[in-house]
Design a protein around this motif. Structure first.
Motif, short mmCIF file in Angstrom:
data_model
loop_
_atom_site.label_atom_id
_atom_site.label_comp_id
_atom_site.label_asym_id
_atom_site.label_seq_id
_atom_site.Cartn_x
_atom_site.Cartn_y
_atom_site.Cartn_z
N GLU A 121 0.84 -1.20 0.00
CA GLU A 121 0.00 0.00 0.00
C GLU A 121 0.88 1.25 0.00
OE1 GLU A 121 -2.29 -0.37 3.51
OE2 GLU A 121 -3.60 -1.94 2.71
N PRO A 122 0.40 2.35 -0.59
CA PRO A 122 1.16 3.61 -0.55
C PRO A 122 1.36 4.05 0.91
CG PRO A 122 -0.63 3.74 -2.13
CD PRO A 122 -0.84 2.48 -1.36
N LEU A 123 2.55 4.51 1.21
CA LEU A 123 2.87 4.92 2.58
C LEU A 123 2.60 6.41 2.78
CD1 LEU A 123 6.26 3.05 3.07
CD2 LEU A 123 4.06 2.43 4.07
N ASP A 124 2.20 6.76 4.00
CA ASP A 124 2.06 8.17 4.37
C ASP A 124 3.36 8.69 4.97
OD1 ASP A 124 -0.72 8.40 3.70
OD2 ASP A 124 -1.16 7.24 5.51
N ILE A 125 4.04 7.84 5.75
CA ILE A 125 5.22 8.27 6.50
C ILE A 125 6.26 7.16 6.51
CG2 ILE A 125 6.10 8.92 8.78
CD1 ILE A 125 3.30 10.10 9.31
N ILE A 126 7.52 7.55 6.33
CA ILE A 126 8.65 6.64 6.54
C ILE A 126 9.43 7.16 7.74
CG2 ILE A 126 10.80 5.73 5.60
CD1 ILE A 126 9.58 6.07 2.80
N LEU A 127 9.56 6.33 8.75
CA LEU A 127 10.30 6.69 9.96
C LEU A 127 11.60 5.90 10.00
CD1 LEU A 127 10.67 7.95 12.79
CD2 LEU A 127 9.19 6.14 13.70
N MET A 128 12.72 6.59 9.95
CA MET A 128 14.01 5.92 9.96
C MET A 128 14.63 6.04 11.34
SD MET A 128 17.24 6.53 7.41
CE MET A 128 18.88 6.00 7.90
N THR A 129 14.62 4.95 12.09
CA THR A 129 15.18 4.93 13.44
C THR A 129 15.40 3.49 13.87
OG1 THR A 129 14.90 5.65 15.73
CG2 THR A 129 12.91 4.95 14.59
N GLY A 130 16.36 3.30 14.76
CA GLY A 130 16.56 2.00 15.38
C GLY A 130 16.12 2.02 16.83
N ASP A 131 15.52 3.13 17.25
CA ASP A 131 15.05 3.29 18.62
C ASP A 131 13.62 2.77 18.73
OD1 ASP A 131 13.97 4.26 21.04
OD2 ASP A 131 15.30 5.98 21.05
N ASN A 132 13.45 1.61 19.34
CA ASN A 132 12.13 0.99 19.42
C ASN A 132 11.14 1.82 20.23
OD1 ASN A 132 12.93 -1.25 17.90
ND2 ASN A 132 13.67 -2.34 19.70
#
Length: 220
Positions: free
Chosen positions: A23-34
């Motif tokens: 599905e098309p994404l609204d937001i990409i969050l780039m983090t390794g912090d759970n």
């Protein structure tokens, strides 16, 4: 029966993840912090299609499929050095001019925050805030962001490449030769950047570049 139950749950999780990527994404969050990813996806972006990733390669793959989503990059929570992340986002700017990125950093050092801000046109958000404070910031549109976040004049392509070469450890003479410029041109360029960032001298600028070259640079 327990292993079967866990196998089934893992299969269902994989199927949901696979479907969400289609599905098309609204937001990409780039983090390794759970903790940060859970807080944002559950409290801030609960009703939006959000994908969490931890590497530049994965983020770029997602962007190539969904070139218009918002993107949040946690400079403190990824394994790549901040300077590599900034270099990549500068390239993304050219590929996807409409890309909307916000960068999270623990801005204990305002000089680093200014350098991060000058490296791209994307705002730098203080990471140590409550969810309600972050919510207000993350809901700003592009025009409102320009009013809230004071930005320095962005670094030019040549200025940035000179900084990258310094960060790699190249000598100023070597850099001057690679750009086919006299030595004093490189010294002058570094001095001009240092002045723009409010630094005392070139030595202070090189010290910042060394910090940004460390994977833990955002926490300094």
């Amino acid at each position: 029966m327990t292993p079967l139950v866990f196998d089934r749950l893992e299969y269902l999780q994989h199927q949901i993840h696979k479907q969400s990527l289609a599905e098309p994404l609204d937001i990409i969050l780039m983090t390794g912090d759970n903790y940060l990813s859970l807080a944002l996806t559950e409290a801030v972006f609960k009703h939006q299609r959000t994908h969490v990733c931890a590497t530049l390669d994965e983020a770029e793959t997602l962007l190539s499929r969904n070139p218009q989503p918002r993107m949040l990059i946690d400079l403190d929570g990824v394994s790549e050095a901040a300077i590599d992340v900034l270099d990549t986002t500068r390239r993304w700017q050219k590929t996807w001019p409409e890309l909307n990125i916000m960068q999270f950093a623990t801005c204990r050092c305002q000089n680093i925050a200014r350098l991060i801000g000058a490296a791209s046109r994307f705002p730098v958000v203080e990471r140590r805030q409550t969810i309600s404070e972050l919510l207000k910031i993350l809901n700003l549109n592009r025009d409102e962001q320009d009013l809230v976040f004071s930005t320095l004049a962005p670094l030019s392509h040549r200025e940035w490449n000179i900084l990258l070469a310094v960060a790699k450890g190249d000598s100023l003479k070597t850099i001057a030769l690679s750009f086919n410029k006299p030595y004093h041109f490189v010294v002058y360029t570094l001095g001009r950047i240092a002045s723009r960032l409010g630094l005392k001298n070139n030595k202070a600028l090189i010290h910042l570049l060394n910090k940004l070259s460390s994977p833990l640079s955002g926490k300094e």
